[in-house]
Enzyme design. Structure first.
Site, PDB file in Angstrom:
ATOM      1  N   ASP A  43      11.320  31.123  40.791  1.00 26.89           N
ATOM      2  CA  ASP A  43      10.286  31.265  40.297  1.00 26.89           C
ATOM      3  C   ASP A  43       8.957  30.588  40.710  1.00 26.89           C
ATOM      4  O   ASP A  43       8.830  29.909  41.460  1.00 26.89           O
ATOM      5  CB  ASP A  43      10.675  31.453  39.132  1.00 26.89           C
ATOM      6  CG  ASP A  43       9.456  31.749  38.075  1.00 26.89           C
ATOM      7  OD1 ASP A  43      10.092  32.503  38.147  1.00 26.89           O
ATOM      8  OD2 ASP A  43       8.494  30.698  37.718  1.00 26.89           O
ATOM      9  N   ILE A  44       7.488  31.393  40.568  1.00 23.41           N
ATOM     10  CA  ILE A  44       6.442  30.902  41.119  1.00 23.41           C
ATOM     11  C   ILE A  44       6.205  30.394  40.102  1.00 23.41           C
ATOM     12  O   ILE A  44       5.425  30.494  38.670  1.00 23.41           O
ATOM     13  CB  ILE A  44       5.696  32.044  41.548  1.00 23.41           C
ATOM     14  CG1 ILE A  44       5.881  33.061  42.633  1.00 23.41           C
ATOM     15  CG2 ILE A  44       3.962  31.808  41.882  1.00 23.41           C
ATOM     16  CD1 ILE A  44       4.945  34.035  42.824  1.00 23.41           C
TER      17      ILE A  44
ATOM     18  N   GLU B 142       7.506  37.181  38.191  1.00 22.70           N
ATOM     19  CA  GLU B 142       7.309  36.673  39.600  1.00 22.70           C
ATOM     20  C   GLU B 142       8.475  35.942  40.438  1.00 22.70           C
ATOM     21  O   GLU B 142       8.732  34.964  40.699  1.00 22.70           O
ATOM     22  CB  GLU B 142       6.673  35.536  38.856  1.00 22.70           C
ATOM     23  CG  GLU B 142       6.817  34.412  37.942  1.00 22.70           C
ATOM     24  CD  GLU B 142       6.774  34.988  36.636  1.00 22.70           C
ATOM     25  OE1 GLU B 142       6.493  34.322  35.306  1.00 22.70           O
ATOM     26  OE2 GLU B 142       6.541  36.378  36.199  1.00 22.70           O
TER      27      GLU B 142
END
Length: 375
Positions: free
Chosen positions: A245-246, A288
């Site tokens: 996950d960003i 994301e």
């Protein structure tokens, strides 16, 4: 009386030999016709194989291999080659033998002559290549001495998309007008078969990839994970899953706009693809979040891979739209069969580990087994 009998014998003998001669001539003619019919049947069978490609969902490489093999079989040549073009440039060269000279190194040579003229080319008695500068590069290989050539263009809607080349007619003879006509017919079918294969491949790519990042999409990931788990069960192999996950992605969108956010997603996807093996499977999970399936990988190996990915992204300074951005990711890892026994559970456990990584400060890797150990 004896004279008449002798004359009769002579007449009968002459008639017999005349009959025998006519019969032999008829048999010879029939033999030639039978051989011609046999060849026609064989040629029609090969042409039918090529034509059938138009109605099959084959990938492009399978279609190419079939065309290369069938063209050689159709004309009875020692070797064959298929040159593909894109935007008037060489896009690929495929041959029936591995040690054939690499004609792609000679774009201004023999293939460009056929391209520029758009007409078939037949050459016989090739011995002194120094006398034919446009044949430079078409030198003898270790096992193939080039004597005769037949090359025809592949034309699709008035555009040359490639060429089929045959080298050395089997048996030592020269390529004929009939050979040229047959190869032109095969080329006609091949052009449409190649177009269909490309269209099918593009359609499959659209159906299985994420339009923004170019990675595999969510549905394809779910299907692949199911297959990999079944394979791991069958062969008693390890399997690991990373959920990525960003960090603070919403801020990129809020502060710089969705265009910058989309570019961040693309850059991270690219780094993810660069950091994986050929057997690994990267996909965009949604938003994301990304996922990475690691076949034949233990939990320890998954952690090492995750740390390498995390470090590579953290070190990469992204200059987007005139802005220098620092991007980090959080990663959760889970493994089969230690942490989970099926697809849904493996995804859930990797997601739990990801949540723990984000909760404990982000820009870090957490394994599901470490979460369990803390309780």
């Amino acid at each position: 009386m004896s004279v008449l009998f002798g004359v009769a014998l002579i007449v009968i003998a002459a008639a017999f030999w005349n009959y025998r001669s006519r019969t032999k001539k008829t048999i010879d003619q029939l033999s030639v016709r039978v051989e011609a019919e046999k060849r026609n049947v064989r040629e029609l069978a090969v042409l039918n194989d090529i034509s059938s490609l138009l109605y099959k969902d084959l990938d492009e490489m399978s279609t190419i291999e079939t065309i290369v093999d069938k063209s050689k079989d159709l004309i009875k040549a020692e070797a064959s080659a298929l040159l593909l073009l894109k935007d008037n440039k060489v896009a690929g060269l495929y041959t029936s033998i591995g040690n054939m000279p690499d004609l792609m190194d000679q774009p201004a040579g023999i293939f460009s002559r056929v391209m520029s003229e758009g007409m078939p080319l037949r050459l016989s008695g090739l011995k002194d290549k120094e006398d034919l500068p446009w044949l430079k590069g078409l030198t003898d290989s270790q096992s193939l001495s080039i004597r005769n050539l037949l090359i025809v263009p592949l034309i699709l809607r008035d555009e040359i998309i490639g060429e089929i080349a045959l080298i050395n007619r089997t048996g030592g003879g020269e390529f004929t007008d009939d050979d040229e006509d047959l190869l032109l017919t095969l080329g006609f079918h091949s052009s449409f078969a190649l177009e269909k294969a490309r269209m099918h491949q593009e359609a499959m790519k659209l159906a299985t990839t994420d339009g923004l990042t170019g990675l595999n999409n969510h549905r394809t990931f779910q299907e692949r994970l199911e297959v990999e788990i079944a394979r791991s069960k069958r062969f008693d192999h390890k399997l690991s899953l990373l959920m990525i996950d960003i960090d603070y992605f919403k801020k990129f969108n809020d502060n710089y706009g969705h265009c910058v956010g989309d570019e961040v997603l693309r850059r991270v996807a690219c780094l993810l693809a660069e950091s994986t093996r050929n057997i690994d499977f990267a996909a965009r999970y949604g938003g994301e979040e990304f996922v990475l399936i690691l076949p034949e990988t233990t939990n320890e190996g998954a952690i090492l891979t995750a740390e390498r990915i995390r470090g590579a992204i953290a070190k990469r300074k992204m200059s987007i739209d005139g802005k220098d951005l620092s991007v980090t990711v959080s990663i959760g890892a889970a493994s089969f069969p230690e942490d989970a026994t099926d697809r849904e559970m493996l995804i859930e456990r990797a997601d739990n580990a990801l949540y723990s990584a984000k909760k404990s400060g982000r820009n870090r890797v957490v394994a599901y087994k470490d979460i369990v150990a803390d309780y």
